[in-house]
Write an enzyme that holds these catalytic residues in place. Structure first.
Site, PDB file in Angstrom:
ATOM      1  N   CYS A 116       0.811  -1.231   0.000  1.00  0.00           N
ATOM      2  CA  CYS A 116       0.000   0.000   0.000  1.00  0.00           C
ATOM      3  C   CYS A 116       0.837   1.269   0.000  1.00  0.00           C
ATOM      4  CB  CYS A 116      -0.954  -0.008   1.186  1.00  0.00           C
ATOM      5  SG  CYS A 116      -2.189  -1.305   1.037  1.00  0.00           S
ATOM      6  N   HIS A 256      -3.216   7.329   2.391  1.00  0.00           N
ATOM      7  CA  HIS A 256      -3.628   6.022   1.873  1.00  0.00           C
ATOM      8  C   HIS A 256      -4.987   5.687   2.482  1.00  0.00           C
ATOM      9  CE1 HIS A 256      -3.793   1.875   0.813  1.00  0.00           C
ATOM     10  NE2 HIS A 256      -3.623   1.446   2.053  1.00  0.00           N
ATOM     11  N   ASN A 286     -10.066   0.088  -0.390  1.00  0.00           N
ATOM     12  CA  ASN A 286      -8.596   0.137  -0.418  1.00  0.00           C
ATOM     13  C   ASN A 286      -8.114  -0.411  -1.763  1.00  0.00           C
ATOM     14  OD1 ASN A 286      -5.861  -0.187  -0.080  1.00  0.00           O
ATOM     15  ND2 ASN A 286      -5.997  -1.176   1.925  1.00  0.00           N
TER      16      ASN A 286
HETATM   17  O1  UT7 Z   1      -3.724  -1.032   3.556  1.00  0.00           O
HETATM   18  C1  UT7 Z   1      -2.875  -1.952   4.144  1.00  0.00           C
HETATM   19  C2  UT7 Z   1      -2.917  -1.876   5.586  1.00  0.00           C
HETATM   20  N1  UT7 Z   1      -4.153  -2.415   6.072  1.00  0.00           N
HETATM   21  C3  UT7 Z   1      -4.801  -1.749   7.004  1.00  0.00           C
HETATM   22  O2  UT7 Z   1      -4.413  -0.665   7.354  1.00  0.00           O
HETATM   23  C4  UT7 Z   1      -6.002  -2.418   7.635  1.00  0.00           C
HETATM   24  C5  UT7 Z   1      -5.891  -2.305   9.109  1.00  0.00           C
HETATM   25  N2  UT7 Z   1      -6.960  -2.994   9.837  1.00  0.00           N
HETATM   26  C6  UT7 Z   1      -8.248  -2.568   9.828  1.00  0.00           C
HETATM   27  O3  UT7 Z   1      -8.600  -1.643   9.125  1.00  0.00           O
HETATM   28  C7  UT7 Z   1      -9.201  -3.225  10.778  1.00  0.00           C
HETATM   29  O4  UT7 Z   1      -8.482  -4.037  11.659  1.00  0.00           O
HETATM   30  C8  UT7 Z   1     -10.296  -4.077  10.082  1.00  0.00           C
HETATM   31  C9  UT7 Z   1     -11.276  -3.159   9.390  1.00  0.00           C
HETATM   32  C10 UT7 Z   1      -9.678  -5.029   9.092  1.00  0.00           C
HETATM   33  C11 UT7 Z   1     -11.059  -4.863  11.121  1.00  0.00           C
HETATM   34  O5  UT7 Z   1     -11.622  -3.983  12.088  1.00  0.00           O
HETATM   35  P1  UT7 Z   1     -11.426  -4.257  13.644  1.00  0.00           P
HETATM   36  O6  UT7 Z   1     -12.166  -3.197  14.340  1.00  0.00           O
HETATM   37  O7  UT7 Z   1      -9.953  -4.378  13.903  1.00  0.00           O
HETATM   38  O8  UT7 Z   1     -12.164  -5.616  13.834  1.00  0.00           O
HETATM   39  P2  UT7 Z   1     -11.582  -7.019  14.338  1.00  0.00           P
HETATM   40  O9  UT7 Z   1     -10.753  -7.660  13.295  1.00  0.00           O
HETATM   41  O10 UT7 Z   1     -10.993  -6.832  15.704  1.00  0.00           O
HETATM   42  O11 UT7 Z   1     -12.920  -7.846  14.498  1.00  0.00           O
HETATM   43  C12 UT7 Z   1     -13.950  -7.451  15.426  1.00  0.00           C
HETATM   44  C13 UT7 Z   1     -15.128  -8.390  15.276  1.00  0.00           C
HETATM   45  C14 UT7 Z   1     -14.731  -9.853  15.261  1.00  0.00           C
HETATM   46  O12 UT7 Z   1     -15.765 -10.581  15.938  1.00  0.00           O
HETATM   47  P3  UT7 Z   1     -15.541 -11.130  17.423  1.00  0.00           P
HETATM   48  O13 UT7 Z   1     -14.334 -12.014  17.321  1.00  0.00           O
HETATM   49  O14 UT7 Z   1     -15.299  -9.902  18.243  1.00  0.00           O
HETATM   50  O15 UT7 Z   1     -16.814 -11.826  17.706  1.00  0.00           O
HETATM   51  C15 UT7 Z   1     -14.738 -10.207  13.806  1.00  0.00           C
HETATM   52  O16 UT7 Z   1     -14.990 -11.576  13.577  1.00  0.00           O
HETATM   53  O17 UT7 Z   1     -15.770  -8.134  14.012  1.00  0.00           O
HETATM   54  C16 UT7 Z   1     -15.893  -9.369  13.319  1.00  0.00           C
HETATM   55  N3  UT7 Z   1     -15.794  -9.106  11.882  1.00  0.00           N
HETATM   56  C17 UT7 Z   1     -16.857  -8.789  11.114  1.00  0.00           C
HETATM   57  N4  UT7 Z   1     -18.171  -8.658  11.392  1.00  0.00           N
HETATM   58  C18 UT7 Z   1     -18.984  -8.308  10.377  1.00  0.00           C
HETATM   59  C19 UT7 Z   1     -14.681  -9.087  11.118  1.00  0.00           C
HETATM   60  N5  UT7 Z   1     -15.012  -8.776   9.851  1.00  0.00           N
HETATM   61  C20 UT7 Z   1     -16.336  -8.593   9.823  1.00  0.00           C
HETATM   62  C21 UT7 Z   1     -17.245  -8.252   8.816  1.00  0.00           C
HETATM   63  N6  UT7 Z   1     -18.552  -8.121   9.121  1.00  0.00           N
HETATM   64  N7  UT7 Z   1     -16.863  -8.029   7.525  1.00  0.00           N
END
Ligand code: UT7
Length: 331
Positions: A116, A256, A286
């Protein structure tokens, strides 16, 4: 002797027609619009459909538009650099293909792979050839067909990415505008958190790697989020301090587009209000190497000559970087 800087003198973007909405994703994986919008800011993304079309197709469309818009002939271009993480082939590089598609002949062209941060890396590299006086017209492309490596059964990643491309023309500037400073950094120990496990020389493609779905983006989102927030904000603050800039001096932050919350944290750290931050994540998601040029393309009409822009990126590798430039055209 007048100092030569590299200025962006034209910008063009390209996104494919097909729009993948959050509503359609709800039919594919267990997700919902409210979760996606509140956690990422993304509402829709564009997807490249069509047999045999890769990142080069989108990059070439952006370059064709750029050449037409800037009244530049393919024969005037001295060098083309393409930032991509989704090349059409393992080899040859996508930059070679784009040159052929747009009629740029007999000049050097190559790819940069910095996930990225690819566009920030490519712009940093390209600007050196202008500053030394070696070249007069360089095209920098950011193009990624993320849909080619996204696993549409994995709700944690498939909601994040889209396809697109952007291209800028770099030319010498002696009026004081152009790229003033850039910082690029990397830390390969971050690779386990964000990478594609199969298909490279470590784990070449086999039936097993395909069955195990190793040819897709793997991301530990919350870990990457922590590193992204810290490093993108730190490197943006670092380039401001280095160049004596306050938040008031910055006309635009061009971040980004990985997650709206990361963008807000970076702006906050820089002391820049969200009214001065380019954000288009809601409509493209993204697009990896294409996010920053697509922002510049969308906001081009609002940019004025002499505006101070800070570009900032963070991505797989880990890689991150920032660029401070003065915009070179616009009333
Ligand atoms: O560009 C390259 C660099 N990449 C980035 O900068 C991305 C960085 N990361 C992020 O933007 C975030 O971490 C994400 C958007 C990918 C995820 O958001 P988060 O707030 O960190 O969520 P999480 O991964 O901690 O997941 C929270 C909960 C989980 O459920 P439990 O385990 O708490 O029950 C996930 O299973 O949200 C759940 N979850 C979803 N729920 C509905 C994960 N993906 C989804 C989804 N829809 N698509």
């Amino acid at each position: 002797m007048t100092h030569i800087r590299a200025s962006i003198t034209g910008i063009q973007g390209y996104v494919p027609d097909y729009i993948l909405t959050n509503a359609e994703l709800e039919t594919m994986v267990a997700t919902n619009d409210e979760w996606i919008v509140s956690r990422t800011g993304i509402k829709e993304r564009h997807i490249l459909k069509g047999e045999g079309l890769g990142s080069s197709h989108m990059g070439a469309e952006a370059v064709k538009g750029l050449l037409a818009k800037t009244n530049t002939l393919p024969s005037e271009i001295d060098l083309l650099i393409c930032a991509t993480t989704t090349p059409d082939f393992v080899f040859p590089c996508t930059a070679n293909l784009i040159c052929d598609m747009v009629g740029i002949k007999n000049v050097g062209s190559f790819d940069i792979q910095a996930a990225c941060s690819g566009f920030v890396y490519a712009l940093t590299l390209g600007s050196q050839f202008i500053e030394t006086g070696k070249y007069k017209k360089i095209v920098i492309v950011g193009a990624d067909k993320m849909s080619a490596i996204v696993d549409y059964t994995d709700r944690k990643t498939c909601i994040l990415f889209g396809d697109g491309a952007g291209a800028v023309l770099l030319e010498p500037d002696t009026e004081g505008n152009g790229i003033i400073d850039s910082i690029i950094k990397s830390d390969g120990s971050g690779y386990p958190y964000l990478h594609q496990k199969g298909g490279g020389s470590r784990y070449p493609p086999t039936h097993e790697t395909v069955d195990q779905r190793l040819h897709h983006v793997y991301q530990d989102g919350s870990q990457v989020f922590k590193f992204a927030v810290t490093n993108m904000a730190d490197i943006s603050a670092e380039i401001m301090v280095k160049n004596g800039l306050s938040g008031d001096d910055v006309a635009w932050l061009v971040p980004h587009q990985a997650n709206r919350r990361i963008i807000e944290a970076t702006a906050n750290r820089m002391g820049v209000g969200m009214n001065k931050v380019m954000v288009n994540i809601q409509k493209y998601g993204n697009t990896t190497s294409a996010t920053i040029p697509l922002c510049l393309w969308d906001y081009e009409s609002q940019l004025k000559k002499g505006d101070n822009l800070v570009l900032a990126a963070f991505g797989g590798g880990f890689t991150w970087g920032s660029i401070y430039l003065k915009w070179a055209y616009g009333e």
